[in-house]
Design a protein around this motif. Structure first.
Motif, PDB file in Angstrom:
ATOM      1  N   ALA B  34     -71.732  55.255 146.327  1.00  0.00           N
ATOM      2  CA  ALA B  34     -72.121  54.747 145.020  1.00  0.00           C
ATOM      3  C   ALA B  34     -72.191  53.220 145.015  1.00  0.00           C
ATOM      4  CB  ALA B  34     -71.153  55.233 143.949  1.00  0.00           C
ATOM      5  N   ARG B  40     -76.060  48.907 141.842  1.00  0.00           N
ATOM      6  CA  ARG B  40     -74.789  49.496 141.418  1.00  0.00           C
ATOM      7  C   ARG B  40     -73.610  48.604 141.754  1.00  0.00           C
ATOM      8  NH1 ARG B  40     -77.242  54.578 142.983  1.00  0.00           N
ATOM      9  NH2 ARG B  40     -76.277  54.415 145.030  1.00  0.00           N
ATOM     10  N   HIS B  74     -78.075  54.791 137.310  1.00  0.00           N
ATOM     11  CA  HIS B  74     -77.090  54.152 138.198  1.00  0.00           C
ATOM     12  C   HIS B  74     -75.682  54.251 137.599  1.00  0.00           C
ATOM     13  CE1 HIS B  74     -79.734  52.762 141.289  1.00  0.00           C
ATOM     14  NE2 HIS B  74     -80.472  52.038 140.471  1.00  0.00           N
ATOM     15  N   THR B  77     -74.320  57.590 138.228  1.00  0.00           N
ATOM     16  CA  THR B  77     -73.870  57.698 139.617  1.00  0.00           C
ATOM     17  C   THR B  77     -72.465  57.111 139.766  1.00  0.00           C
ATOM     18  OG1 THR B  77     -76.144  57.549 140.411  1.00  0.00           O
ATOM     19  CG2 THR B  77     -74.405  57.099 142.012  1.00  0.00           C
ATOM     20  N   LEU B  78     -72.247  55.943 139.189  1.00  0.00           N
ATOM     21  CA  LEU B  78     -70.923  55.319 139.249  1.00  0.00           C
ATOM     22  C   LEU B  78     -69.883  56.203 138.569  1.00  0.00           C
ATOM     23  CD1 LEU B  78     -71.815  51.558 138.525  1.00  0.00           C
ATOM     24  CD2 LEU B  78     -71.064  52.551 140.705  1.00  0.00           C
TER      25      LEU B  78
END
Lengths: 117, 117
Positions: B34, B40, B74, B77-78
Motif C-alpha cells: 500500500a 499513497r 487510494h 487501499t490504505l
DNA sequence: ATGCTGTCTCGACGTCTGTCGAATCAGACA
DNA sequence: TGTCTGATTCGACAGACGTCGAGACAGCAT
C-alpha cells in the motif's frame, strides 16, 4: 550487474513529522513496493539476516514452492529497488542487503510519540 | 465502514534479526504494498502528519493532479491495508493514521548495527 | 572440447492495478 | 420536499505484475 535505482534522498524526517515531498515519495515508493510481496519480504529477510551478511541463491530458491526463474525475477526486483546487491563468485551468486536504504525506510516510518515536543 | 486487514502479528523482531515467517510476511506485505505507490505514500504522510491527528478528504484531494475517485480509491487501499482509519463527520470524511502498524513496519525494517551482540 | 550445474533472460499467460467519467450515496440546508 | 456539495462506488481501459516453461549463459570438472 545491477541497474540500481537512484535512491539517495537527502534524508528522512519521519512520515509523521512533516508531509513527504513528491520527489521523496517517488524515490522511496519503489522500495516499499518491492517489499510489498510476501515472497520478496521473506527473501529480503533471509538475505538481511544471513550469517556473514550474505546468502547464496541456491539457499534461497529451495525455501519456496516457486521455480528458479520466479525467484530470480523477485531478486531482480529487490536489486532494482536498491534493497540488495548481487555478487557472483564462481558458480554461485550471493546476495547481501543494503543497510542504508533499509534505515531510510525505517526512519520514514518511525512514529514519534504524540506527546513529544 | 472499513473492511480492515487483520494485521496483529504478535510482534516484530527486525528483518535483519531472523528470517520472517511466511505468515508474518503475508500479513505485513500488503501494508508495504500500500505504501509502494508515490501518491499513497504522500497521502499517508499527509494523514500521519496532520494537525490534530486527522485530515479531511477535502484537504487531500486538491493536493494532487488526480480526480476525486482516484484519491478515494487510494484511500480505500490504505484503509484495507490497515494503515488508516476513516470517520465521517457530517458532510466531511476524516482520515487518521493507525500508529500501531506503522510501528510494526518500522520495527521490521530496523537495522541492528552489525557490531551488536 | 564436452558435459553438468547454477542462475538468468525471454516470451507467454492470466490477474491485478491506477486512472478516469458517470452514476450513486450521505448530509446539510433552504 | 428538493437541491446542492462532498465522497464513494461502478464499469471500463491500458499497463504492470507474478508465474511458468524453454532456452541461454557462466563457470567447474571431466
Amino acid at each position: 550487474m545491477s541497474k540500481q535505482a537512484a535512491v539517495d534522498v537527502s534524508c528522512c524526517p519521519a512520515l509523521t513529522e512533516r508531509r513527504v515531498p513528491a520527489e521523496t515519495a517517488a524515490a522511496l515508493a519503489p522500495a516499499f513496493k518491492a517489499l510489498g510481496d510476501p515472497v520478496r519480504l521473506q527473501l529480503m529477510s533471509m538475505i538481511a539476516s544471513a550469517e556473514g551478511g550474505e546468502i547464496c541463491v541456491c539457499d534461497l530458491t529451495p525455501a519456496f514452492d516457486l521455480t528458479g526463474p520466479t525467484i530470480s525475477h523477485h531478486l531482480r526486483t529487490l536489486r532494482e529497488a536498491g534493497l540488495v546487491d548481487a555478487d557472483r563468485r564462481g558458480t554461485w551468486v550471493y546476495y547481501r542487503a543494503r543497510p542504508t536504504i533499509l534505515r531510510q525506510l525505517a526512519a520514514l516510518l518511525t512514529v514519534t510519540p504524540p506527546s513529544a515536543t
